[in-house]
Design a protein around this motif. Structure first.
Motif, PDB file in Angstrom:
ATOM      1  N   THR A   1       0.830  -1.211   0.000  1.00 46.01           N
ATOM      2  CA  THR A   1       0.000   0.000   0.000  1.00 46.01           C
ATOM      3  C   THR A   1       0.864   1.261   0.000  1.00 46.01           C
ATOM      4  O   THR A   1       0.519   2.252  -0.636  1.00 46.01           O
ATOM      5  CB  THR A   1      -0.943   0.007   1.217  1.00 46.01           C
ATOM      6  OG1 THR A   1      -1.750  -1.165   1.172  1.00 46.01           O
ATOM      7  CG2 THR A   1      -1.843   1.219   1.225  1.00 46.01           C
ATOM      8  N   SER A   2       2.007   1.191   0.661  1.00 45.02           N
ATOM      9  CA  SER A   2       2.889   2.360   0.731  1.00 45.02           C
ATOM     10  C   SER A   2       3.465   2.736  -0.634  1.00 45.02           C
ATOM     11  O   SER A   2       4.006   3.822  -0.802  1.00 45.02           O
ATOM     12  CB  SER A   2       4.039   2.107   1.711  1.00 45.02           C
ATOM     13  OG  SER A   2       4.852   1.033   1.255  1.00 45.02           O
ATOM     14  N   ARG A   3       3.332   1.867  -1.613  1.00 43.69           N
ATOM     15  CA  ARG A   3       3.846   2.122  -2.959  1.00 43.69           C
ATOM     16  C   ARG A   3       2.777   2.693  -3.894  1.00 43.69           C
ATOM     17  O   ARG A   3       2.991   2.822  -5.087  1.00 43.69           O
ATOM     18  CB  ARG A   3       4.437   0.861  -3.551  1.00 43.69           C
ATOM     19  CG  ARG A   3       5.643   0.375  -2.765  1.00 43.69           C
ATOM     20  CD  ARG A   3       6.312  -0.783  -3.443  1.00 43.69           C
ATOM     21  NE  ARG A   3       7.502  -1.168  -2.759  1.00 43.69           N
ATOM     22  CZ  ARG A   3       8.713  -0.651  -2.991  1.00 43.69           C
ATOM     23  NH1 ARG A   3       8.861   0.289  -3.887  1.00 43.69           N
ATOM     24  NH2 ARG A   3       9.764  -1.079  -2.337  1.00 43.69           N
ATOM     25  N   VAL A   4       1.618   3.037  -3.328  1.00 46.38           N
ATOM     26  CA  VAL A   4       0.519   3.593  -4.124  1.00 46.38           C
ATOM     27  C   VAL A   4       0.194   4.989  -3.607  1.00 46.38           C
ATOM     28  O   VAL A   4      -0.121   5.166  -2.432  1.00 46.38           O
ATOM     29  CB  VAL A   4      -0.747   2.709  -4.038  1.00 46.38           C
ATOM     30  CG1 VAL A   4      -1.895   3.324  -4.825  1.00 46.38           C
ATOM     31  CG2 VAL A   4      -0.455   1.295  -4.532  1.00 46.38           C
ATOM     32  N   GLY A   5       0.277   5.972  -4.488  1.00 44.61           N
ATOM     33  CA  GLY A   5      -0.089   7.336  -4.139  1.00 44.61           C
ATOM     34  C   GLY A   5      -1.402   7.714  -4.804  1.00 44.61           C
ATOM     35  O   GLY A   5      -1.616   7.414  -5.971  1.00 44.61           O
ATOM     36  N   VAL A   6      -2.283   8.328  -4.054  1.00 45.58           N
ATOM     37  CA  VAL A   6      -3.571   8.797  -4.583  1.00 45.58           C
ATOM     38  C   VAL A   6      -3.764  10.227  -4.113  1.00 45.58           C
ATOM     39  O   VAL A   6      -3.659  10.509  -2.916  1.00 45.58           O
ATOM     40  CB  VAL A   6      -4.745   7.920  -4.100  1.00 45.58           C
ATOM     41  CG1 VAL A   6      -6.074   8.484  -4.574  1.00 45.58           C
ATOM     42  CG2 VAL A   6      -4.590   6.483  -4.579  1.00 45.58           C
ATOM     43  N   LYS A   7      -4.009  11.121  -5.058  1.00 45.50           N
ATOM     44  CA  LYS A   7      -4.257  12.523  -4.715  1.00 45.50           C
ATOM     45  C   LYS A   7      -5.274  13.086  -5.691  1.00 45.50           C
ATOM     46  O   LYS A   7      -5.638  12.422  -6.660  1.00 45.50           O
ATOM     47  CB  LYS A   7      -2.956  13.325  -4.741  1.00 45.50           C
ATOM     48  CG  LYS A   7      -2.253  13.322  -6.083  1.00 45.50           C
ATOM     49  CD  LYS A   7      -0.902  13.992  -5.949  1.00 45.50           C
ATOM     50  CE  LYS A   7      -0.115  13.978  -7.227  1.00 45.50           C
ATOM     51  NZ  LYS A   7       0.317  12.678  -7.687  1.00 45.50           N
ATOM     52  N   ALA A   8      -5.721  14.292  -5.438  1.00 40.44           N
ATOM     53  CA  ALA A   8      -6.723  14.907  -6.313  1.00 40.44           C
ATOM     54  C   ALA A   8      -6.406  16.381  -6.516  1.00 40.44           C
ATOM     55  O   ALA A   8      -5.719  17.007  -5.708  1.00 40.44           O
ATOM     56  CB  ALA A   8      -8.121  14.765  -5.720  1.00 40.44           C
ATOM     57  N   THR A   9      -6.920  16.902  -7.603  1.00 41.26           N
ATOM     58  CA  THR A   9      -6.833  18.316  -7.892  1.00 41.26           C
ATOM     59  C   THR A   9      -8.089  18.718  -8.649  1.00 41.26           C
ATOM     60  O   THR A   9      -8.817  17.855  -9.147  1.00 41.26           O
ATOM     61  CB  THR A   9      -5.564  18.653  -8.707  1.00 41.26           C
ATOM     62  OG1 THR A   9      -5.429  20.069  -8.789  1.00 41.26           O
ATOM     63  CG2 THR A   9      -5.617  18.065 -10.106  1.00 41.26           C
TER      64      THR A   9
END
Length: 86
Positions: free
Chosen positions: A53-61
């Motif tokens: 899980t630490s190897r997956v980044g999720v963000k939004a803009t």
């Protein structure tokens, strides 16, 4: 459909003797906020790809209220992955 796409991508990388080092996903949307769902999104993506899980980044803009996402007619996503191949 997304689950099948991700699983197939991971399978193809493994067939070449490679592995997925990390994944970064950016969602383009106005509200809804993804904060309350971020951890579950990371867990789901990681499980499908077979990575931590630490190897997956999720963000939004946002798109400054431009286009279909700005009019709240949908959500778009941009994703990239780092692959390690022999």
């Amino acid at each position: 459909r997304v689950k099948g796409f991700l699983a197939d991508a991971a399978r193809r990388v493994a067939m070449r003797g490679g592995r997925i080092a990390n994944v970064d996903v950016t969602l383009l949307c106005e509200p809804p906020k993804i904060g309350p769902h971020r951890v579950e999104m990371q867990r789901t993506i990681a499980a499908i790809l077979g990575i931590e899980t630490s190897r997956v980044g999720v963000k939004a803009t946002t798109t400054a209220q431009l286009g279909f996402t700005g009019r709240r007619e949908g959500i778009a996503a941009i994703a990239s992955a780092m692959l390690l191949l022999p």
